[in-house]
Design an enzyme around this catalytic site. Structure first.
Site, mmCIF file in Angstrom:
data_model
loop_
_atom_site.group_PDB
_atom_site.id
_atom_site.type_symbol
_atom_site.label_atom_id
_atom_site.label_comp_id
_atom_site.label_asym_id
_atom_site.label_seq_id
_atom_site.Cartn_x
_atom_site.Cartn_y
_atom_site.Cartn_z
ATOM 1 N N LYS A 74 1.380 -0.994 -0.169
ATOM 2 C CA LYS A 74 0.007 -0.225 -0.176
ATOM 3 C C LYS A 74 0.518 0.885 -0.347
ATOM 4 O O LYS A 74 0.834 1.814 -0.648
ATOM 5 C CB LYS A 74 -1.101 -0.184 1.401
ATOM 6 N N GLU A 92 11.008 -4.801 3.989
ATOM 7 C CA GLU A 92 10.405 -6.186 4.179
ATOM 8 C C GLU A 92 10.681 -6.395 1.830
ATOM 9 O O GLU A 92 11.215 -6.597 1.135
ATOM 10 C CB GLU A 92 10.185 -7.131 4.227
ATOM 11 N N GLY A 106 -4.551 -1.907 4.688
ATOM 12 C CA GLY A 106 -3.750 -3.444 4.659
ATOM 13 C C GLY A 106 -4.317 -4.580 4.641
ATOM 14 O O GLY A 106 -4.551 -5.439 3.357
ATOM 15 N N ARG A 107 -4.822 -4.676 6.082
ATOM 16 C CA ARG A 107 -5.084 -5.856 6.643
ATOM 17 C C ARG A 107 -6.797 -5.795 6.370
ATOM 18 O O ARG A 107 -7.337 -6.962 6.549
ATOM 19 C CB ARG A 107 -5.720 -6.666 8.543
ATOM 20 N N GLU A 158 -3.815 -6.109 15.202
ATOM 21 C CA GLU A 158 -3.299 -5.084 14.975
ATOM 22 C C GLU A 158 -4.384 -3.826 14.870
ATOM 23 O O GLU A 158 -4.180 -2.824 14.746
ATOM 24 C CB GLU A 158 -3.031 -5.174 12.941
ATOM 25 N N HIS A 188 -3.156 -32.542 19.274
ATOM 26 C CA HIS A 188 -1.921 -33.640 19.550
ATOM 27 C C HIS A 188 -0.699 -32.804 20.092
ATOM 28 O O HIS A 188 0.371 -33.069 20.164
ATOM 29 C CB HIS A 188 -1.561 -34.799 17.967
ATOM 30 N N LYS A 230 9.905 -0.068 13.685
ATOM 31 C CA LYS A 230 10.404 0.139 12.264
ATOM 32 C C LYS A 230 11.564 1.034 12.385
ATOM 33 O O LYS A 230 12.673 0.779 11.772
ATOM 34 C CB LYS A 230 9.242 0.614 11.188
HETATM 35 O O1 F6P Z 1 3.830 -2.370 9.627
HETATM 36 C C1 F6P Z 1 2.619 -3.600 9.836
HETATM 37 C C2 F6P Z 1 2.178 -2.753 8.395
HETATM 38 O O2 F6P Z 1 2.499 -1.388 7.823
HETATM 39 C C3 F6P Z 1 0.576 -3.183 7.586
HETATM 40 O O3 F6P Z 1 -0.460 -3.015 8.591
HETATM 41 C C4 F6P Z 1 0.227 -3.390 6.728
HETATM 42 O O4 F6P Z 1 -0.385 -4.374 6.515
HETATM 43 C C5 F6P Z 1 2.172 -4.037 6.369
HETATM 44 O O5 F6P Z 1 2.478 -3.206 7.084
HETATM 45 C C6 F6P Z 1 2.560 -3.500 4.584
HETATM 46 O O6 F6P Z 1 2.713 -2.570 4.623
HETATM 47 P P1 F6P Z 1 2.529 -2.149 3.064
HETATM 48 O O7 F6P Z 1 1.325 -2.641 2.897
HETATM 49 O O8 F6P Z 1 2.630 -0.875 3.171
HETATM 50 O O9 F6P Z 1 3.819 -2.659 2.565
#
Ligand code: F6P
Length: 548
Positions: A206, A212, A267-268, A353, A384, A512
């Site tokens: 987003k 990452e 995002g979620r 979150e 189990h 972060k």
């Molecule tokens: O760090 C948390 C977060 O911002 C989430 O809310 C989000 O889903 C995820 O990182 C990924 O964010 P993006 O889609 O901006 O890479």
């Protein structure tokens, strides 16, 4: 005292919780043979049985009163109408618009959201068909066989969970892979068997700033261009899904290869948007639309059903009851369908979150427990592994059991075994077995009095452990869409009742920021003297060990 604690329903519930804690569900069932009828909801493809909770009609009525007193109805209307209910970020919350069938304009900041969604869905559809039918070619002129979605959090968990859940419906036109971890091991292992000329990458972010994802995307570009010897190959092998097209273009992704996200989708909650592109590529666009339709069906149920018959409202109120009033600290998600093996991970982000917060939307510290920690696994594997804890530890863990009437697989002789366990576990967690029953049982088996004295206390199960049972007719795109939407709305209602802003996530920022500055230290670009001695020594040890 917070404004919530001064509500009359809240006060009544506090009092009721004290009484209920001394009751056993066995007695509630014995007193009322209609419990299942009273405390279950049947939708066409989904059943919720919540009778195995420490509740009676008075509890439920008071919980509905709480939902009314906290104006869930008003807030629900604000959300669906696009009001900026994400107060701290000043944003609307409109994931429901992504699956809305109504053509009525929905205006947010001068933009007709209905139109924007429609145009992105059309763009997705034509892209998906192009790739699946082999018209979209890689740099060497070959068709695309493999899709790699690069994203993390909401840009990974939703699409991956759905892809896994609906594998049975894939026609294998393409193979879909997911890369989320910045640990190079994941991308290296994912790409190892793939042929660059046949791979399409979706960079899903987003913000298009997430370290990452950006790191993995850069590695993917290097991997591709090392094989193609040509930078222009990127245009044929990379698309992006983002609300930040400027960054995506600066990254090298062609404008026409960018699918829009909007700041009114969290995002979620975004798998319904182009973030779900990998799902659509895997299943075909018609199936993706069925997923959206299932979610829309749940939206309509959530909007129209009275609270007494409203699945997400009831799921939310029970969570508040079990956590805030009865003191549960965690909640287990226990799907029995293999296909739902990522559901717990997905709901961890969705719920924790969203509502893992301790100040109200007005910034005041809350003086009550908010949401439990969410954890879980496939129930049959959990049996189990950790079910011992669910049955006999001194922590009560309310659990959602999710299973299907019909299996998606034709193999015989498995489903009844699976479902026998499914039903047995919620019964056992509720009824338990007392010491007298244990002793009688052991005696009937011919055990000696000494053995019975030694073993009996260990075999006692106190029971009285709350569970919800969600029974799907069968896992298919529409039913799954409804299930996910039910949880989304549950989370929303919890947030309203608990006075929490469910749609921001400030708690992820501190770590972060620190990681960014520590990375500079690890790369030798800066020397910092602002760490505590533990962190400082750990970094020192890491660097020294690496050198030596
Ligand atoms: O760090 C948390 C977060 O911002 C989430 O809310 C989000 O889903 C995820 O990182 C990924 O964010 P993006 O889609 O901006 O890479």
């Amino acid at each position: 005292m917070s404004s919530r604690q001064s509500l009359s329903s809240w006060k009544k519930l506090t009092q009721m919780a004290l009484e209920k804690k001394s009751q056993h569900m066995n007695d509630l069932f014995a007193q009322d043979s209609k419990r299942f009828d009273k405390f279950s909801i049947k939708l066409p493809k989904l059943l919720l049985d919540y009778s195995k909770n420490l509740i009676d009609s008075e509890t439920m009525n008071t919980l509905f009163e709480l939902a009314h007193e906290t104006d869930v109805t008003g807030w629900r209307a604000k959300m669906f109408d696009g009001e900026k209910i994400n107060k701290t970020e000043d944003r609307a919350v409109l994931h429901t618009a992504l699956r809305r069938t109504s053509e009525t304009p929905l205006i947010v900041d001068g933009e007709n959201v209905t139109e924007s969604v429609k145009s992105q869905l059309e763009k997705m559809e034509s892209f998906v068909n192009n790739v699946r039918e082999g018209h979209w070619k890689g740099y060497s002129g070959k068709r695309i066989t493999d899709i790699v979605n690069i994203g993390v959090g909401g840009s990974n968990l939703g699409p991956q969970m759905v892809t896994e859940a609906l594998k049975h419906y894939s026609d294998n036109s393409v193979n879909v892979h997911y890369v989320s971890n910045v640990d190079g091991a994941q991308i290296v292992e994912t790409l190892r068997p793939l042929e660059p000329e046949k791979v399409l990458f979706i960079v899903s972010s987003k913000t298009f700033t997430t370290t990452e994802t950006m790191t993995n995307a850069r590695t993917a570009i290097k991997w591709l261009t090392a094989a193609s010897f040509d930078e222009s190959a990127v245009a044929k092998h990379f698309v992006a899904v983002t609300a930040n097209s400027t960054n995506a273009m600066a990254f090298g992704i062609k404008k026409e290869n960018i699918f829009d996200m909007w700041d009114w989708v969290g995002g979620r909650f975004s798998l319904w948007s182009a973030i779900g592109l990998a799902i659509a590529l895997d299943l075909g666009f018609d199936k993706f639309k069925e997923l959206l339709a299932g979610a829309d069906e749940m939206d309509q149920h959530f909007i129209n059903a009275p609270f007494e018959q409203n699945m997400p409202v009831i799921m939310a109120l029970l969570s508040v009851w079990n956590t805030t009033f009865l003191g549960a600290k965690s909640q287990a998600i226990l799907p029995y369908d293999q296909t739902l093996h990522m559901l717990a991970a997905y709901l961890q982000q969705a719920e924790m979150e969203s509502n893992g917060k301790s100040v109200t939307w007005d910034g005041v510290e809350v003086d009550y427990a908010t949401v439990p920690s969410i954890w879980g696994e496939l129930g049959i594997n959990g049996q189990h592994a950790f079910y011992q804890y669910l049955h006999q530890s001194n922590n009560v863990v309310p659990a959602d059991f999710i299973g299907s009437v019909e299996s998606v697989t034709p193999v015989k002789g498995h489903h009844e075994t699976l479902m026998a366990n499914f039903f047995a576990q919620t019964q056992a967690l509720m009824t338990g077995v007392n010491e007298q029953q244990v002793r009688e049982d052991l005696k009937a088996k011919g055990r000696t009095p000494e053995y019975i004295d030694k073993v009996a206390p260990h075999k006692v199960h106190k029971g009285n452990r709350p569970t919800n049972t969600i029974l799907l007719k069968r896992i298919d795109p529409a039913t799954l869409g409804s299930l996910i939407a039910a949880y989304e709305h549950k989370i929303f209602v919890q947030g309203i009742v608990l006075q929490i802003c469910s749609f921001d996530q400030w708690g992820v920022e501190l770590g972060k920021g620190l990681a960014a500055s520590i990375q500079e230290e690890l790369e030798g670009k800066t020397i910092a003297d602002n760490h505590d001695c533990s962190t400082e020594n750990l970094i020192h040890y890491y660097k020294q060990t690496k050198i030596n």
